[in-house]
Motif scaffolding. Structure first.
Motif, PDB file in Angstrom:
ATOM      1  N   ALA A 159      -7.080   1.130  -1.361  1.00 40.40           N
ATOM      2  CA  ALA A 159      -6.650  -0.118  -1.993  1.00 40.40           C
ATOM      3  C   ALA A 159      -7.630  -1.251  -1.702  1.00 40.40           C
ATOM      4  O   ALA A 159      -7.984  -2.027  -2.591  1.00 40.40           O
ATOM      5  N   LEU A 160      -8.081  -1.335  -0.451  1.00 40.61           N
ATOM      6  CA  LEU A 160      -9.031  -2.384  -0.094  1.00 40.61           C
ATOM      7  C   LEU A 160     -10.385  -2.171  -0.772  1.00 40.61           C
ATOM      8  O   LEU A 160     -11.025  -3.133  -1.204  1.00 40.61           O
ATOM      9  N   LEU A 161     -10.824  -0.908  -0.852  1.00 45.57           N
ATOM     10  CA  LEU A 161     -12.081  -0.621  -1.544  1.00 45.57           C
ATOM     11  C   LEU A 161     -11.992  -0.987  -3.022  1.00 45.57           C
ATOM     12  O   LEU A 161     -12.937  -1.525  -3.605  1.00 45.57           O
ATOM     13  N   ALA A 162     -10.845  -0.676  -3.643  1.00 40.87           N
ATOM     14  CA  ALA A 162     -10.666  -1.008  -5.053  1.00 40.87           C
ATOM     15  C   ALA A 162     -10.612  -2.514  -5.268  1.00 40.87           C
ATOM     16  O   ALA A 162     -11.069  -3.035  -6.286  1.00 40.87           O
ATOM     17  N   THR A 163     -10.068  -3.240  -4.261  1.00 45.72           N
ATOM     18  CA  THR A 163      -9.920  -4.689  -4.389  1.00 45.72           C
ATOM     19  C   THR A 163     -11.217  -5.428  -4.116  1.00 45.72           C
ATOM     20  O   THR A 163     -11.588  -6.352  -4.844  1.00 45.72           O
ATOM     21  N   PHE A 164     -11.923  -5.033  -3.055  1.00 43.39           N
ATOM     22  CA  PHE A 164     -13.096  -5.784  -2.610  1.00 43.39           C
ATOM     23  C   PHE A 164     -14.422  -5.111  -2.948  1.00 43.39           C
ATOM     24  O   PHE A 164     -15.470  -5.750  -2.849  1.00 43.39           O
ATOM     25  N   ILE A 176       0.874  -1.126   0.000  1.00 44.20           N
ATOM     26  CA  ILE A 176       0.000   0.000   0.000  1.00 44.20           C
ATOM     27  C   ILE A 176       0.915   1.178   0.000  1.00 44.20           C
ATOM     28  O   ILE A 176       0.525   2.257   0.268  1.00 44.20           O
ATOM     29  N   VAL A 177       2.178   0.901  -0.277  1.00 43.91           N
ATOM     30  CA  VAL A 177       3.123   1.974  -0.172  1.00 43.91           C
ATOM     31  C   VAL A 177       3.809   2.266  -1.456  1.00 43.91           C
ATOM     32  O   VAL A 177       4.861   2.848  -1.444  1.00 43.91           O
ATOM     33  N   SER A 178       3.301   1.825  -2.502  1.00 45.08           N
ATOM     34  CA  SER A 178       3.987   2.085  -3.740  1.00 45.08           C
ATOM     35  C   SER A 178       3.922   3.533  -4.120  1.00 45.08           C
ATOM     36  O   SER A 178       4.476   3.934  -5.113  1.00 45.08           O
ATOM     37  N   ASN A 179       3.271   4.357  -3.319  1.00 45.31           N
ATOM     38  CA  ASN A 179       3.200   5.794  -3.555  1.00 45.31           C
ATOM     39  C   ASN A 179       2.497   6.156  -4.853  1.00 45.31           C
ATOM     40  O   ASN A 179       2.825   7.129  -5.504  1.00 45.31           O
ATOM     41  N   VAL A 180       1.586   5.331  -5.270  1.00 41.65           N
ATOM     42  CA  VAL A 180       0.838   5.621  -6.480  1.00 41.65           C
ATOM     43  C   VAL A 180      -0.625   5.387  -6.213  1.00 41.65           C
ATOM     44  O   VAL A 180      -1.027   4.870  -5.191  1.00 41.65           O
ATOM     45  N   SER A 181      -1.482   5.728  -7.144  1.00 35.13           N
ATOM     46  CA  SER A 181      -2.895   5.618  -6.896  1.00 35.13           C
ATOM     47  C   SER A 181      -3.357   4.184  -6.904  1.00 35.13           C
ATOM     48  O   SER A 181      -2.680   3.289  -7.297  1.00 35.13           O
ATOM     49  N   LEU A 182      -4.603   3.982  -6.415  1.00 32.65           N
ATOM     50  CA  LEU A 182      -5.015   2.673  -6.015  1.00 32.65           C
ATOM     51  C   LEU A 182      -5.974   1.962  -6.932  1.00 32.65           C
ATOM     52  O   LEU A 182      -6.234   0.799  -6.754  1.00 32.65           O
ATOM     53  N   SER A 183      -6.638   2.652  -7.789  1.00 34.68           N
ATOM     54  CA  SER A 183      -7.620   1.974  -8.616  1.00 34.68           C
ATOM     55  C   SER A 183      -7.528   2.495 -10.030  1.00 34.68           C
ATOM     56  O   SER A 183      -6.825   3.423 -10.322  1.00 34.68           O
ATOM     57  N   GLY A 184      -8.291   1.903 -10.895  1.00 35.02           N
ATOM     58  CA  GLY A 184      -8.260   2.363 -12.283  1.00 35.02           C
ATOM     59  C   GLY A 184      -8.031   1.177 -13.173  1.00 35.02           C
ATOM     60  O   GLY A 184      -8.792   0.240 -13.203  1.00 35.02           O
ATOM     61  N   SER A 201      -5.420 -12.489  -2.564  1.00 30.45           N
ATOM     62  CA  SER A 201      -4.572 -13.043  -1.502  1.00 30.45           C
ATOM     63  C   SER A 201      -3.318 -12.199  -1.309  1.00 30.45           C
ATOM     64  O   SER A 201      -2.874 -11.962  -0.171  1.00 30.45           O
ATOM     65  N   TYR A 202      -2.753 -11.715  -2.407  1.00 27.12           N
ATOM     66  CA  TYR A 202      -1.557 -10.873  -2.306  1.00 27.12           C
ATOM     67  C   TYR A 202      -1.885  -9.541  -1.636  1.00 27.12           C
ATOM     68  O   TYR A 202      -1.135  -9.057  -0.778  1.00 27.12           O
ATOM     69  N   ILE A 203      -3.008  -8.936  -2.003  1.00 27.51           N
ATOM     70  CA  ILE A 203      -3.404  -7.647  -1.438  1.00 27.51           C
ATOM     71  C   ILE A 203      -3.613  -7.767   0.066  1.00 27.51           C
ATOM     72  O   ILE A 203      -3.180  -6.901   0.841  1.00 27.51           O
ATOM     73  N   ILE A 204      -4.257  -8.844   0.505  1.00 29.74           N
ATOM     74  CA  ILE A 204      -4.495  -9.037   1.933  1.00 29.74           C
ATOM     75  C   ILE A 204      -3.171  -9.168   2.685  1.00 29.74           C
ATOM     76  O   ILE A 204      -2.965  -8.535   3.734  1.00 29.74           O
ATOM     77  N   CYS A 205      -2.281  -9.981   2.171  1.00 29.74           N
ATOM     78  CA  CYS A 205      -0.972 -10.155   2.826  1.00 29.74           C
ATOM     79  C   CYS A 205      -0.207  -8.843   2.866  1.00 29.74           C
ATOM     80  O   CYS A 205       0.426  -8.503   3.878  1.00 29.74           O
ATOM     81  N   LEU A 206      -0.253  -8.101   1.772  1.00 26.12           N
ATOM     82  CA  LEU A 206       0.456  -6.827   1.696  1.00 26.12           C
ATOM     83  C   LEU A 206      -0.090  -5.838   2.717  1.00 26.12           C
ATOM     84  O   LEU A 206       0.667  -5.145   3.407  1.00 26.12           O
TER      85      LEU A 206
END
Length: 406
Positions: free
Chosen positions: A272-277, A2-10, A204-209
């Protein structure tokens, strides 16, 4: 992370509808038109320009001070330098590309460049977060060590720095090998982990991250600094007014650290979580750019909180401006200590000088021998000239020095 310093969805990938705009002649088909309006792109570019410029200057100044003054070369300051280096790399290898993309209204360095950008910025961002957690744990663990920390022993600090980079690599390399992926995000002017794909592989990757690279460091920071606050409160009986002032100072420092951490990273994690789930379209590109910019502000804020609020660095900064020798008004110890075993009839040896973030300082119960020298601002309320009593019922003595400075 969640730290890639870039936006989360799109964009879910380079072939998505969001990123299917005209390439306008750039090779590789990797130039994609942003979804923001020209005014939106201008606002983002101004913000990124400000963040990149001041982040670069602040972190460069930290490195200059560290190299210029030997008094700053302590193990705990080495951890601060690691944070500055990771933030500096974001300002050099990340922000300029998103800034250029915002000014032109499209991603400019192609598909391979997008993957590299997402990986590099995720790596440096997680290094910074893990370093903050390692720093808080170092202060906590050395405070609880029964013996004085060796300020010339860099092994522990170097181990912490190595851990931060290895840990970050462990969590940023999987998308390069098929566990999730890196691609364009948000308005199309930045790249990061693919937050939007609804596959089990990606989720699964997003949750772990989220758990191991955002929540875990935050819990470590809160726990360690919370323990430091509790230790300071335990010595409040020595001098109520002085202890209260110092306790408030520590509390202010901890609150600032936690608030800034949450301000920079929590919006990013939530988006990030909103975009994922969440359902498709819940997070718009325009909305996702806000947490992206907030995450990047950490490169400006970290040097201010962890370095320029540090009296050692601040005195050296003043000396650098005056081309003078820094005043030696503070302890140069690298750590804190709290003897954890009860001691009776043992003198507290060695002078202790204080500064804004060297908190205390005291004995619980009747003093055993002499109080440490704390400087002119400290007035002991107990008679420190009495010898220790041999009465077995006398309270045990516990000394405390909690060093926030580094």
């Amino acid at each position: 992370m969640i730290v890639s310093n870039v936006s989360l969805s799109g964009c879910a990938g380079f072939n998505s509808a969001l990123c299917a705009g005209p390439a306008e002649g750039h090779q590789g088909g990797g130039s994609h038109r942003t979804t923001l309006t020209p005014t939106g792109n201008l606002v983002v570019a101004v913000c990124l320009g400000f963040i990149g410029t001041f982040g670069l200057l602040n972190n460069l100044l930290v490195l200059v001070l560290f190299c210029r003054y030997k008094m700053l070369r302590s193990p705990i300051n080495l951890l601060l330098i690691n944070i500055s280096i990771s933030d500096l790399l974001v300002c050099v290898l990340g922000t300029p590309f998103s800034f250029a993309a915002s000014t032109q209204g499209r991603w400019l360095i192609g598909e391979v460049g997008c993957v590299w950008y997402g990986f590099a910025n995720s790596l440096f961002g997680i290094v910074s977060l893990i370093s903050l957690a390692v720093l808080s744990y170092e202060r906590y663990s050395t405070m609880m060590t029964p013996t004085e920390a060796d300020s010339s022993n860099y092994c522990k600090a170097l181990l912490g720095i190595t851990l931060s980079w290895v840990y970050s690599l462990i969590w940023t390399m999987p998308p390069l090998f098929g566990w999730s992926s890196y691609g364009p995000e948000g308005p199309g002017t930045t790249c990061s982990v693919d937050w939007k794909a609804k596959t089990a592989n990606n989720i699964s990757y997003i949750i772990c991250l989220f758990v191991f690279c955002l929540i875990l460091p935050f819990l470590v920071i809160v726990f360690c600094y919370g323990k430091l606050l509790c230790a300071i409160r335990q010595v409040s009986g020595i001098n109520a007014s002085m202890s209260r002032k110092r306790e408030q100072r520590v509390l202010f420092m901890v609150v600032v650290m936690v608030i800034c951490y949450l301000l920079c990273w929590l919006p990013y994690g939530i988006m990030a979580l909103l975009a994922t789930f969440g359902p498709p379209g819940l997070v718009t590109p325009e909305a996702s750019i806000i947490p992206s910019v907030l995450a990047k502000t950490s490169t400006v804020i970290n040097p201010v909180i962890y370095v320029f609020m540090n009296k050692q660095f601040y005195r050296c900064f003043q000396a650098l401006l005056r081309c003078d020798t820094p005043l030696r008004g503070s302890s140069l110890k690298s750590s804190s200590k709290v003897p954890t075993k009860a001691m009776r009839g043992v003198a507290v040896t060695g002078p202790r000088r204080t500064n804004d973030f060297l908190f205390m300082v005291a004995s619980l119960g009747q003093p055993a021998a002499t109080m440490p020298q704390l400087g002119a601002s400290f007035e002991a309320t107990n008679d420190v000239t009495k010898a220790p009593s041999s009465d077995a019922n006398q309270p045990v003595v516990v000394s405390l020095v909690a060093h926030f400075d580094g």
